[in-house]
Design an enzyme around this catalytic site. Structure first.
Site, PDB file in Angstrom:
ATOM      1  N   LEU A  34       0.826  -1.213   0.000  1.00  0.00           N
ATOM      2  CA  LEU A  34       0.000   0.000   0.000  1.00  0.00           C
ATOM      3  C   LEU A  34       0.865   1.270   0.000  1.00  0.00           C
ATOM      4  O   LEU A  34       2.039   1.220   0.378  1.00  0.00           O
ATOM      5  CB  LEU A  34      -0.885   0.029   1.265  1.00  0.00           C
ATOM      6  CG  LEU A  34      -2.006  -1.001   1.349  1.00  0.00           C
ATOM      7  CD1 LEU A  34      -2.593  -1.005   2.770  1.00  0.00           C
ATOM      8  CD2 LEU A  34      -3.103  -0.702   0.324  1.00  0.00           C
ATOM      9  N   GLY A  38       5.916   1.495   3.291  1.00  0.00           N
ATOM     10  CA  GLY A  38       7.355   1.496   3.580  1.00  0.00           C
ATOM     11  C   GLY A  38       8.207   1.026   2.403  1.00  0.00           C
ATOM     12  O   GLY A  38       9.416   0.821   2.553  1.00  0.00           O
ATOM     13  N   SER A  40       9.396   2.526  -0.384  1.00  0.00           N
ATOM     14  CA  SER A  40      10.516   3.398  -0.782  1.00  0.00           C
ATOM     15  C   SER A  40      11.582   3.456   0.304  1.00  0.00           C
ATOM     16  O   SER A  40      12.784   3.438   0.002  1.00  0.00           O
ATOM     17  CB  SER A  40      10.023   4.821  -1.068  1.00  0.00           C
ATOM     18  OG  SER A  40       8.921   4.787  -1.917  1.00  0.00           O
ATOM     19  N   SER A 107       1.612  -1.653  -7.261  1.00  0.00           N
ATOM     20  CA  SER A 107       1.330  -2.865  -8.065  1.00  0.00           C
ATOM     21  C   SER A 107       0.242  -3.719  -7.405  1.00  0.00           C
ATOM     22  O   SER A 107       0.531  -4.790  -6.871  1.00  0.00           O
ATOM     23  CB  SER A 107       2.606  -3.660  -8.329  1.00  0.00           C
ATOM     24  OG  SER A 107       3.509  -3.719  -7.257  1.00  0.00           O
TER      25      SER A 107
HETATM   26  N1  LIG Z   1      -5.269   7.092  -6.595  1.00  0.00           N
HETATM   27  C1  LIG Z   1      -4.066   6.771  -6.099  1.00  0.00           C
HETATM   28  N2  LIG Z   1      -3.857   5.525  -5.605  1.00  0.00           N
HETATM   29  C2  LIG Z   1      -2.647   5.212  -5.118  1.00  0.00           C
HETATM   30  N3  LIG Z   1      -1.568   6.036  -5.084  1.00  0.00           N
HETATM   31  C3  LIG Z   1      -1.724   7.274  -5.584  1.00  0.00           C
HETATM   32  C4  LIG Z   1      -2.983   7.693  -6.091  1.00  0.00           C
HETATM   33  N4  LIG Z   1      -2.857   8.992  -6.510  1.00  0.00           N
HETATM   34  C5  LIG Z   1      -1.595   9.352  -6.275  1.00  0.00           C
HETATM   35  N5  LIG Z   1      -0.906   8.338  -5.710  1.00  0.00           N
HETATM   36  C6  LIG Z   1       0.539   8.381  -5.429  1.00  0.00           C
HETATM   37  O1  LIG Z   1       1.152   7.564  -6.430  1.00  0.00           O
HETATM   38  C7  LIG Z   1       2.014   6.612  -5.860  1.00  0.00           C
HETATM   39  C8  LIG Z   1       1.738   5.188  -6.400  1.00  0.00           C
HETATM   40  O2  LIG Z   1       2.130   5.074  -7.718  1.00  0.00           O
HETATM   41  P1  LIG Z   1       2.430   3.642  -8.325  1.00  0.00           P
HETATM   42  O3  LIG Z   1       2.946   3.892  -9.697  1.00  0.00           O
HETATM   43  O4  LIG Z   1       3.317   2.878  -7.399  1.00  0.00           O
HETATM   44  O5  LIG Z   1       0.987   2.963  -8.357  1.00  0.00           O
HETATM   45  S1  LIG Z   1       0.503   1.687  -9.189  1.00  0.00           S
HETATM   46  O6  LIG Z   1       1.511   0.619  -8.998  1.00  0.00           O
HETATM   47  O7  LIG Z   1       0.400   2.067 -10.600  1.00  0.00           O
HETATM   48  O8  LIG Z   1      -0.790   1.310  -8.630  1.00  0.00           O
HETATM   49  C9  LIG Z   1       1.769   6.596  -4.382  1.00  0.00           C
HETATM   50  O9  LIG Z   1       3.067   6.628  -3.839  1.00  0.00           O
HETATM   51  P2  LIG Z   1       3.569   5.640  -2.675  1.00  0.00           P
HETATM   52  O10 LIG Z   1       3.006   6.244  -1.435  1.00  0.00           O
HETATM   53  O11 LIG Z   1       5.058   5.764  -2.753  1.00  0.00           O
HETATM   54  O12 LIG Z   1       3.104   4.237  -2.926  1.00  0.00           O
HETATM   55  C10 LIG Z   1       0.956   7.863  -4.093  1.00  0.00           C
HETATM   56  O13 LIG Z   1       1.798   8.840  -3.552  1.00  0.00           O
HETATM   57  N1  LIG Z   2       9.399  -0.499   9.779  1.00  0.00           N
HETATM   58  C1  LIG Z   2       9.254   0.447   8.848  1.00  0.00           C
HETATM   59  N2  LIG Z   2       9.591   0.198   7.555  1.00  0.00           N
HETATM   60  C2  LIG Z   2       9.424   1.161   6.604  1.00  0.00           C
HETATM   61  N3  LIG Z   2       8.926   2.399   6.859  1.00  0.00           N
HETATM   62  C3  LIG Z   2       8.571   2.690   8.132  1.00  0.00           C
HETATM   63  C4  LIG Z   2       8.720   1.729   9.161  1.00  0.00           C
HETATM   64  N4  LIG Z   2       8.274   2.282  10.293  1.00  0.00           N
HETATM   65  C5  LIG Z   2       7.885   3.541   9.982  1.00  0.00           C
HETATM   66  N5  LIG Z   2       8.060   3.800   8.686  1.00  0.00           N
HETATM   67  C6  LIG Z   2       7.724   5.080   8.041  1.00  0.00           C
HETATM   68  O1  LIG Z   2       6.637   4.848   7.154  1.00  0.00           O
HETATM   69  C7  LIG Z   2       6.723   5.724   6.043  1.00  0.00           C
HETATM   70  C8  LIG Z   2       6.685   4.890   4.803  1.00  0.00           C
HETATM   71  O2  LIG Z   2       6.727   5.739   3.680  1.00  0.00           O
HETATM   72  P1  LIG Z   2       7.319   5.269   2.300  1.00  0.00           P
HETATM   73  O3  LIG Z   2       8.610   4.532   2.457  1.00  0.00           O
HETATM   74  O4  LIG Z   2       7.305   6.478   1.404  1.00  0.00           O
HETATM   75  O5  LIG Z   2       6.218   4.202   1.824  1.00  0.00           O
HETATM   76  P2  LIG Z   2       5.727   3.826   0.360  1.00  0.00           P
HETATM   77  O6  LIG Z   2       6.918   3.973  -0.560  1.00  0.00           O
HETATM   78  O7  LIG Z   2       5.267   2.407   0.486  1.00  0.00           O
HETATM   79  O8  LIG Z   2       4.623   4.780   0.040  1.00  0.00           O
HETATM   80  C9  LIG Z   2       8.019   6.523   6.197  1.00  0.00           C
HETATM   81  O9  LIG Z   2       7.729   7.774   6.783  1.00  0.00           O
HETATM   82  C10 LIG Z   2       8.841   5.667   7.160  1.00  0.00           C
HETATM   83  O10 LIG Z   2       9.745   6.403   7.931  1.00  0.00           O
END
Ligand SMILES: Nc1ncnc2c1ncn2[C@@H]1O[C@H](COP(=O)(O)OS(=O)(=O)O)[C@@H](OP(=O)(O)O)[C@H]1O
Ligand SMILES: Nc1ncnc2c1ncn2[C@@H]1O[C@H](COP(=O)(O)OP(=O)(O)O)[C@@H](O)[C@H]1O
EC number: 2.7.1.25
Length: 196
Positions: A34, A38, A40, A107
């Site tokens: 989701l 975590g 990235s 994904s």
């Molecule tokens: N509608 C919606 N749903 C989910 N996520 C959203 C949406 N709109 C914008 N974002 C931002 O886009 C990041 C996810 O992009 P992805 O390319 O990984 O998504 S996917 O694999 O194509 O589903 C995701 O980043 P991460 O938090 O790093 O996962 C969000 O910041």
């Molecule tokens: N055990 C953990 N592993 C990864 N991230 C964590 C953990 N605990 C707390 N976090 C926090 O959760 C957030 C995850 O964000 P991010 O890495 O951008 O997630 P994603 O790429 O899945 O959207 C960051 O602020 C990170 O510091």
């Protein structure tokens, strides 16, 4: 549609030659989970660790590809699939380049992840499921997007009004927050060290 005539070139230098030069093998580590789970954070730490070990790496991240190569794509099912297809094709090129590719994308669909695995080859594909509950991701709300999705400002937001299909049999499962980022990287290294 007119027929397309494509004949592939044989390159003089291939993946094995590049792996030899790099002194390690190549493969793809694909993170799924989701938004806010975590992916990235752990992918970055993994890349740092591999870099310290003189391993050639390249990171592909959803947000970053969506601001360049994939900037024309939305979050509809078709566009997510196109986003992931392109990301997987790029990852495949990096694997062919002898590099450890690290990809972090939500994904959300099982079928798409299976297609990615098939595209790069099962032997080159390591799936890391960052299993963090929606509740925790929403509490973190790193980018404030969950709040916006709950307020109805973002349609098709994964976990809120768009599906996330959890992997049934990932290569590695990381549970956060119980697995710290350091523990997560150790778990991944344990699996990939024999592939390097
Ligand atoms: N509608 C919606 N749903 C989910 N996520 C959203 C949406 N709109 C914008 N974002 C931002 O886009 C990041 C996810 O992009 P992805 O390319 O990984 O998504 S996917 O694999 O194509 O589903 C995701 O980043 P991460 O938090 O790093 O996962 C969000 O910041
Ligand atoms: N055990 C953990 N592993 C990864 N991230 C964590 C953990 N605990 C707390 N976090 C926090 O959760 C957030 C995850 O964000 P991010 O890495 O951008 O997630 P994603 O790429 O899945 O959207 C960051 O602020 C990170 O510091």
């Amino acid at each position: 549609m007119n027929p397309v005539y494509i004949v592939k070139h044989e390159y003089a230098i291939n993946r094995l030659d590049r792996e030899k030069l790099n002194k390690h093998k190549s493969f793809l580590v694909w993170f799924t989970g989701l938004s806010g789970s975590g992916k990235s954070t752990i992918a970055n730490l993994l890349e740092k660790k591999l870099h310290e070990l003189n391993v050639h790496t390249y990171s592909l991240d959803g947000d970053n590809l969506r601001s360049g190569l994939n900037k024309n794509l939305t979050f509809s099912k078709d566009d997510r699939n196109e986003n992931l297809r392109r990301a997987a094709e790029v990852a495949k090129l990096f694997v062919d380049a002898g590099v450890v590719a690290i990809a972090a994308f939500i994904s959300p669909y099982i079928k798409t992840r299976e297609e990615i695995k098939e595209l790069v080859g099962a032997e080159n594909y390591i799936e890391v499921f960052v299993n963090t509950s929606l509740e925790i991701c929403e509490q973190r709300d790193v980018k404030g997007l969950y709040k916006k999705a709950r307020a109805g400002e973002i349609k098709n937001f994964t976990g809120i009004n768009s599906v996330y299909e959890a992997p049934v049999n990932p290569t590695i499962e990381i549970k956060t927050p119980s697995d710290s980022p350091d523990v997560a990287v150790s778990k991944i290294m344990e699996v990939i060290k024999s592939k390097l």
